[in-house]
Design an enzyme around this catalytic site. Structure first.
Site, short mmCIF file in Angstrom:
data_model
loop_
_atom_site.label_atom_id
_atom_site.label_comp_id
_atom_site.label_asym_id
_atom_site.label_seq_id
_atom_site.Cartn_x
_atom_site.Cartn_y
_atom_site.Cartn_z
N ASP A 107 0.84 -1.19 0.00
CA ASP A 107 0.00 0.00 0.00
C ASP A 107 0.88 1.24 0.00
OD1 ASP A 107 -2.36 1.40 -0.05
OD2 ASP A 107 -2.68 1.29 2.11
N HIS A 114 -3.33 14.07 0.82
CA HIS A 114 -3.52 13.17 1.96
C HIS A 114 -2.28 13.17 2.86
CE1 HIS A 114 -4.66 9.69 4.33
NE2 HIS A 114 -3.54 9.09 4.00
N GLU A 180 -10.10 4.16 4.10
CA GLU A 180 -9.24 4.85 3.16
C GLU A 180 -9.70 4.46 1.76
OE1 GLU A 180 -5.08 4.24 4.24
OE2 GLU A 180 -5.29 5.80 5.78
N GLU A 182 -9.24 4.08 -2.00
CA GLU A 182 -8.03 3.95 -2.82
C GLU A 182 -8.34 3.23 -4.12
OE1 GLU A 182 -4.75 2.29 -0.66
OE2 GLU A 182 -5.34 3.22 1.24
N ASP A 212 -9.09 0.52 2.42
CA ASP A 212 -8.08 0.11 3.39
C ASP A 212 -8.56 0.55 4.77
OD1 ASP A 212 -5.71 -0.51 4.72
OD2 ASP A 212 -4.75 1.38 4.15
N ARG A 216 -7.32 4.08 13.65
CA ARG A 216 -6.38 5.19 13.87
C ARG A 216 -5.74 5.16 15.25
NH1 ARG A 216 -5.38 6.06 8.77
NH2 ARG A 216 -7.22 6.77 7.62
N GLN A 219 -3.13 2.42 15.11
CA GLN A 219 -2.08 2.90 14.20
C GLN A 219 -1.19 3.95 14.86
OE1 GLN A 219 -3.70 4.72 10.64
NE2 GLN A 219 -1.69 5.23 9.80
N LYS A 232 -3.98 -1.84 10.39
CA LYS A 232 -4.40 -1.99 9.00
C LYS A 232 -4.69 -3.44 8.62
CE LYS A 232 -3.11 2.26 7.45
NZ LYS A 232 -3.95 3.15 6.65
N THR A 236 -8.77 -5.55 4.36
CA THR A 236 -8.72 -4.61 3.24
C THR A 236 -9.72 -5.12 2.21
OG1 THR A 236 -6.34 -4.31 3.61
CG2 THR A 236 -7.22 -3.53 1.51
N GLU A 337 -9.26 12.75 8.01
CA GLU A 337 -9.01 14.00 7.29
C GLU A 337 -10.29 14.79 7.08
OE1 GLU A 337 -6.95 11.97 3.91
OE2 GLU A 337 -6.50 14.06 3.46
CA CA Z 1 -3.89 3.02 2.89
#
Ligand code: CA
Length: 388
Positions: A107, A114, A180, A182, A212, A216, A219, A232, A236, A337
């Site tokens: 990834d 971002h 996420e 993607e 993904d 948080r 992480q 993570k 996925t 975000e």
């Molecule tokens: Ca990601």
């Protein structure tokens, strides 16, 4: 024998023809192509050992000449009036499975917006972009074995998290579960060393939507200094349809200016930047529209970087772009975000929301320009959160 119909304006018209793996009740997994609201069984109509498989890997390994030949045959078939009715299944009547056997999963972190936003949120006292960021596409190795197909339930992960003003962490279900949005790319033809940017289309078979899922709090505690791990690796999700690169010629654009100019192995004669529009739905409501066109690094640069050290690749290797975020607030592809670290909640179902609650469903959709004003649909990748 019958003729297939597709409604005008369908994102699954003759210019798209994405590949997937499906089954009907009591039958084995097999390869199909989506056309309109139908799935055409390729093992039954075209034959070929590489198509009589429960994943796309054997077909993807055949290479670009075979991809072009099968696409030509499928195009001819869906436009003819000679399709065997038994080989056509309404999309609502099939179960869609993971289309590829994922080999390795990498990834990236290729959106400047971002990376800048996350830098400001995670490290408010330093430069948001690390010194390496504009010299190489930053990435990490993810967990291939927990890549799941759209619709798979997402169990809230457990883990360690920091407690404010205490040195000891606490353990429990993530309280900051995020997404996420993607785009992912699938390697068909591997190499035993570097894959140059000009050779991208000889090796990469197609693209999928990726969510993904990211915890948080887990992480933030674990990621220094070696990067994401359990925050993570629990899941996925990818979309069930692999859009062939051959369908994305009209989506190719010139990417953002790269300054400083990257090293020679990362330069492209013609960019593989792609104009793919995504939309993120939170319990049905669109909360963000991330533009893939805004990504700093192209997928050809990501693959060139992944292999430049001499690492071999494998059929089924999946590499994803990293969160897609555009310059505007409503173009951010992650909730940390979008809500600016919970400071600016979004309203969903009439309530202010920041991170995911049990029962929430996230759907990420995508489409790109095709020939003659058509749209190339990626379909969607969806997942519903359940308790840990
Ligand atoms: Ca990601």
């Amino acid at each position: 024998m019958t003729r297939l119909h597709v409604s005008a304006g369908s994102e699954f018209g003759v210019h798209n023809l994405p590949y997937g793996v499906f089954s009907t009740e009591g039958t084995a997994r097999r390869i199909g192509v989506r056309f309109g609201d139908a799935v055409v069984d390729l093992s039954a109509t075209l034959g070929g050992d590489d198509l009589a498989q429960p994943t796309l890997n054997a077909f993807m390994a055949q290479g670009r000449d075979r991809w072009i030949e099968v696409r030509r045959q499928v195009t001819e078939l869906v436009l003819s009036d000679e399709v065997d009715e038994g080989s056509v299944h309404p999309i609502d009547s099939v179960t869609l499975h993971l289309p590829i056997e994922v080999a390795d999963y990498v990834d990236f972190y290729a959106s400047e917006h971002h990376a800048t936003n996350l830098g400001r949120l995670f490290r408010p006292d330093s430069e948001p972009l690390m010194p390496n960021w504009k010299h190489l596409p930053v990435g990490y190795h993810g967990r291939a074995g927990t890549v799941v197909v759209s619709g798979s339930p997402i169990r809230r992960p457990n883990g360690q998290r920091r407690v404010p003003d205490r040195s000891e962490p606490e353990f429990g279900p993530s309280q900051r579960l995020d997404i996420e949005a993607e785009l992912g790319f699938v390697v068909g033809v591997p190499a035993d060393g570097p894959i140059g940017t000009d050779d991208f289309a000889e090796h990469v078979f197609g693209a999928v939507l990726v969510n993904d899922w990211s915890a948080r709090d887990i992480q933030a505690w674990e990621y220094v200094p070696l990067g994401p791990h359990l925050g993570k690796s629990f899941a996925t999700s990818i979309s069930p349809w692999v859009v062939p690169l051959l369908a994305l010629e009209d989506a190719r654009i010139t990417g953002p200016v790269q300054d400083p100019e990257p090293l020679p192995y990362l330069r492209e004669r013609r960019s593989w930047a792609l104009d793919v529009d995504l939309a993120v739905r939170w319990n049905g409501q669109v909360v963000s529209r991330p533009p893939y066109s805004s990504m700093y690094w192209s997928p050809a640069q990501m693959l060139a970087h992944t292999t430049v050290n001499g690492a071999t690749s494998r059929t089924g290797d999946l590499f994803a772009s990293g969160t897609i975020s555009g310059p505007e607030r409503d173009q951010r592809g992650a909730f940390i975000e979008l809500t600016w670290g919970e400071a600016e909640p979004v309203v969903v179902d009439g309530r202010e929301r920041t991170f995911l609650e049990d029962g929430d469903e996230i759907v990420i959709e995508g489409s790109a320009p095709g020939p003659d004003g058509s749209r190339i649909g990626f379909g969607d990748v969806r997942g519903r959160v359940s308790g840990g």
